[in-house]
Design an enzyme around this catalytic site. Sequence first.
Site, PDB file in Angstrom:
ATOM      1  N   GLU A   1     -13.507  41.247  15.811  1.00 44.21           N
ATOM      2  CA  GLU A   1     -13.464  42.487  16.583  1.00 44.21           C
ATOM      3  C   GLU A   1     -12.161  42.539  17.374  1.00 44.21           C
ATOM      4  OE1 GLU A   1     -18.049  43.722  17.649  1.00 44.21           O
ATOM      5  OE2 GLU A   1     -16.906  42.622  19.143  1.00 44.21           O
ATOM      6  N   CYS A   2     -11.408  43.608  17.216  1.00 45.54           N
ATOM      7  CA  CYS A   2     -10.205  43.863  17.993  1.00 45.54           C
ATOM      8  C   CYS A   2      -9.261  42.657  17.944  1.00 45.54           C
ATOM      9  CB  CYS A   2     -10.568  44.258  19.425  1.00 45.54           C
ATOM     10  SG  CYS A   2      -9.233  45.141  20.282  1.00 45.54           S
ATOM     11  N   GLY A   3      -9.135  41.879  19.014  1.00 47.58           N
ATOM     12  CA  GLY A   3      -8.261  40.715  18.984  1.00 47.58           C
ATOM     13  C   GLY A   3      -8.648  39.728  17.910  1.00 47.58           C
TER      14      GLY A   3
ATOM     15  N   THR B   1     -12.904  44.977  12.648  1.00 50.12           N
ATOM     16  CA  THR B   1     -12.851  46.316  13.245  1.00 50.12           C
ATOM     17  C   THR B   1     -12.035  46.257  14.522  1.00 50.12           C
ATOM     18  OG1 THR B   1     -14.815  45.994  14.631  1.00 50.12           O
ATOM     19  CG2 THR B   1     -15.179  46.856  12.400  1.00 50.12           C
TER      20      THR B   1
END
Length: 436
Positions: A327-329, A427
């Site tokens: 997720e993200c990072g 994501t």
Amino acid sequence: MAAALVISAPASGVGKTTLTLALARAWRNRGLNVQCFKSGPDYIDPAFHAAATGRASVNVDSWAMDGAAIAHLVSRGADADVVLAEGSMGLFDGVAARGVSGTGATADIAEMLGWPVLLVIDPSGQAQTAAAIAAGLRDYRAGVRLAGVVLNRVASPRHEDLVRRALNDAGIAVFGALPRHAEISLPKRHLGLVQAEEQAEIGKLIDEAARFVAEHVDLDAVLRSAAGWSPHAAANGLNVTPPGQRIALARDAAFSFVYPHMLEAWRAAGAEIVPFSPLADEAPDASADVCWLPGGYPELHAGRIAANARFRSGLRAFAETRPVHGECGGYMVLGAALTDADGVRHEMAGLLGLETSFAKRRMHLGYRLAELAAPMPGHEVGVRLRGHEFHYSTILAEPDTPLAVVHDATGAVIAETGSRRGRATGTFFHLIAEDR
């Protein structure tokens, strides 16, 4: 029965978090059990709440969650003496289009739960106008009740007197006024507050804030203004499916942005979480059946992550036979490379082709509704997921199979779809709930 309040303000940056932490610690120092919540998608403040109260805090979000989920989450305050829900942004600030049970505004939570609002007002650069703002917030929405006001960053006794008189004339209680006191300011970073676990002196900082607020705020009057609240019996209304039975979870200073309610829901569904530290060059546990890399600040540790060969090789070996999600990072670390703020390019895990850069900052912010076009751990094609995205990276390449069709809160299509390659998925949004 608990005394329940929502702490909000006309805008961000007024002092909601500092006041929440100070009140929580001051009442805890009096021997009261205090339970905090965070309204909205902020994933940093709950860790500060936990530091102040000794109890885990969770997010409640009217855009992503229905009433049953919110009721279930706040029921954890059933044994508390005081319950505080810290708002986000201004009291009525949310998105333009209604989500599951509201727009994500703090006022939604206040009305839904029947908790009065303790308003933090910063009257810097004004005097009687502060009362007009408070009165406008009081009268804007019939279902939201104002308990009273705490003034923050008051310039002088004369300034305080002018504002108090105007608020009293408007029929609004003033519980206290805080003079400017830089020593209790909490450090900032581009996503908001620096994480609680990064603050070696966080306990002392909160204690000083509590002492300062107790000196200037009538804590007993604030408690009397709160609603008497007992939670209704609430079934587990969380729409959360764990990604696996035994979850290897990256967890350290670079990977810490995961919603507390998500981890609790995974455990409640019978999943086991096995943490590991990429920064300590640890690989995911070989006995896990899925690996999850949450967001955080990998750009601050990119060189170290790139140099940690055991982590990267172990992650690649894991992904040969089992799913890995970021997720993200965490998504950025699964990618090919990450360029830091100094323009230095660091090789990442290479499980996906994603390339991101912090050399040129570009803000990505907002709620996300994603319909999966490919499966990801715990979710099949066609499932709709609600989440939130907030980062400052420029996306140089996202070349793999799109993971989802992603919309913002207004229904507009978002270009960043997430990716899938083999067993690796990622994501840019942080998952909050399934959309059922």
